[in-house]
Design a protein around this motif. Structure first.
Motif, short mmCIF file in Angstrom:
data_model
loop_
_atom_site.label_atom_id
_atom_site.label_comp_id
_atom_site.label_asym_id
_atom_site.label_seq_id
_atom_site.Cartn_x
_atom_site.Cartn_y
_atom_site.Cartn_z
N GLY A 66 1.02 -1.15 0.13
CA GLY A 66 -0.25 -0.12 0.15
C GLY A 66 0.87 1.33 0.08
N ASP A 67 0.37 2.18 0.43
CA ASP A 67 0.86 3.59 0.46
C ASP A 67 1.96 3.53 1.76
N GLN A 153 -5.94 3.59 11.41
CA GLN A 153 -5.32 3.03 10.28
C GLN A 153 -6.00 3.25 9.09
N THR A 154 -6.03 4.32 8.51
CA THR A 154 -6.94 4.80 7.30
C THR A 154 -6.20 4.67 5.92
N GLY A 155 -6.98 4.92 5.11
CA GLY A 155 -6.65 4.78 3.89
C GLY A 155 -5.93 3.67 3.48
N ASN A 156 -4.74 3.50 2.63
CA ASN A 156 -4.30 2.50 2.28
C ASN A 156 -3.03 1.87 2.69
N ILE A 157 -2.73 2.03 4.12
CA ILE A 157 -1.58 1.73 4.79
C ILE A 157 -1.63 0.14 5.21
N SER A 186 5.12 -3.66 9.74
CA SER A 186 4.67 -3.11 8.46
C SER A 186 3.73 -1.74 8.64
N LYS A 187 3.15 -1.98 9.65
CA LYS A 187 2.24 -0.59 9.80
C LYS A 187 3.25 0.68 10.42
N LYS A 188 4.07 0.16 11.16
CA LYS A 188 4.85 1.31 11.76
C LYS A 188 5.86 2.09 10.49
N ILE A 189 6.43 1.02 9.81
CA ILE A 189 7.26 1.56 8.84
C ILE A 189 6.43 2.24 7.85
#
Ligand code: URA
Length: 434
Positions: A66-67, A153-157, A186-189
């Motif tokens: 994702g982004d 955790q919005t959008g395309n993360i 992965s979310k943190k990065i």
């Protein structure tokens, strides 16, 4: 390449290549690989594990699904903090404004609660009007102007993590070290902070039940963060009893506010100062742990921490007057005392059980779709190592439904273990991995 062959390879305990990991992560995210095949692969990973290289490749493949937010327009070293999940863990609510009050930008992505663990995003909604869905522009703008922004955790993360986590949740494959490490990192990065302080919980209320496993998880996540140039520190902290006294969304917010007013419970204060000091070290604000602790304590005493909380709540559309008037936070109709049925000393408070009791009172979600009641929960009156006489108040139940009080009362009595004497003292902070 075929997903079938990848499943067979992992089932045999062999190492997957980067290309094979990418094939399954990207294929699954695009909807080209069905849930049943990914479930089989997850179970094979669960039993046969992944090595460090595979875990890092899995993490980066999820980041690239994702982004990746670019926070470079925010001045200074941006720090994020993440807990692996616990009961009564309201640390982010007092810690993040406290660190921001020292001029260190905190740009944080948080989650909602699921199962027995709570989530910061739900808790923050106790402030009437508070918006937890910031656009990328708002996120960057608030970080720049007031030094703090927290969003869901919005959008395309890391969309791969969203899909994989939902599948793990229903296939009994959550508590695997590589899968947890890659999911969190992965979310943190992807959410872009320069430095990450991880609060890795250990104990019966945590995913990791032993200090050895918690340390291994911390090592794994710190190595992943460091390998992609993010300064990462893992603090291993106790989750063998709830943190602080309050469990439940608005009740926890009130306790976090009290901490910033100088009236916080000892364990919550110690954890806040520990994580906060490492956040300050990561951002180069201080050189030593002690220096960090002194600055943080100073900003509790001089009120700068609580002022920053108000500024933060207001900037995200919430009613900041609730910080001064906590009695106006969501409140339950019934408050019921739970009394001890014997005398002795509290040797254990089953954290997971308390998370589940709070969930059954309505404070947590059984499924992602459940609604939660922000007002309800439990406030402990005794903690581990406290002496108790028969008839003493052990806890208060806050409920909006009279019919669920009796069951909660019995569960609370069953899950606060009172013994003749204390057999072992557990530390709050077990270790620090960097
Ligand atoms: N929190 C996450 O985000 N992912 C996990 O796998 C476990 C806890």
């Amino acid at each position: 390449m075929r997903i079938y062959d990848i499943i067979v390879k992992k089932r045999k305990g062999l190492e997957l290549s980067k290309e094979e990991i990418d094939f399954f992560v990207q294929g699954f995210t695009r909807g080209e690989i069905p849930d049943y095949q990914v479930s089989a692969l997850l179970m094979a990973i669960f039993f046969n594990k992944m090595n460090k290289r595979e875990t890092t490749d899995l993490t980066m493949s999820m980041v690239n699904s994702g982004d990746v937010i670019d926070l470079s327009s925010i001045k200074g070293v941006k720090v994020d903090k993440h807990s692996t999940g616990g009961v009564g863990d309201k640390t982010s609510i007092c810690l993040t404004p406290l660190v921001a009050s020292l001029g260190v930008p905190v740009s944080k992505m948080s989650g909602r609660g699921l199962g027995h663990t709570g989530g910061t995003i739900d808790k923050l909604e106790s402030f009437k009007g508070f918006s937890v869905e910031l656009t990328e522009d708002e996120f960057i703008n608030n970080s720049n102007t007031i030094g703090i922004a927290i969003t869901g955790q919005t959008g395309n993360i890391a969309p791969a993590d969203k899909k994989l986590y939902a599948l793990r949740d229903v296939t009994a494959t959550v508590d695997n070290m590589s899968l947890i490490a890659s999911s969190i990192m992965s979310k943190k990065i992807a959410s872009g902070a320069d430095a990450i302080v991880l609060d890795v919980k250990v104990g019966d209320g945590a995913f990791m039940k032993t200090p050895e496993d918690a340390k291994a998880l911390a090592r794994e996540m710190v190595d992943i963060g460091t390998s992609v140039g993010r300064k990462t520190i893992g603090v291993i902290s106790d989750m063998d009893q709830p943190l602080g006294y309050a469990i439940g969304n608005a009740l926890e917010v009130k306790e976090a506010i009290e901490l910033l007013k100088g009236n916080g419970p000892e364990d919550l204060l110690e954890l806040t100062l520990t994580l906060g000091s490492y956040m300050l070290i990561c951002s180069n604000k201080v050189k030593t742990f002690e220096e960090g602790k002194t600055l943080l304590l100073e900003n509790i005493r001089n009120g700068k921490g609580i002022e920053k909380l108000k500024e933060f709540v207001k900037a995200q559309g919430g009613d900041e007057s609730l910080v001064d008037n906590t009695d106006n936070l969501p409140k339950a109709k019934y408050i019921e005392e739970v009394r001890a049925t014997k005398s002795g000393v509290v040797t254990k408070i089953n954290a997971e059980a308390f998370g589940l009791i709070a969930m059954e009172l309505g404070a947590g979600r059984e499924t992602k779709e459940s609604d939660i009641d922000l007002a309800v929960g439990i406030v402990l009156n005794k903690k581990r190592e406290d002496k108790v006489n028969e008839g003493d108040i052990l806890a208060y139940i806050h409920s909006n439904d009279k019919s669920n009080i009796e069951k909660a009362k019995n569960s609370i009595i069953d899950n606060i273990i009172i013994s003749k004497e204390l057999n072992e003292k557990l530390p709050l902070i077990y270790d620090v991995v960097q």
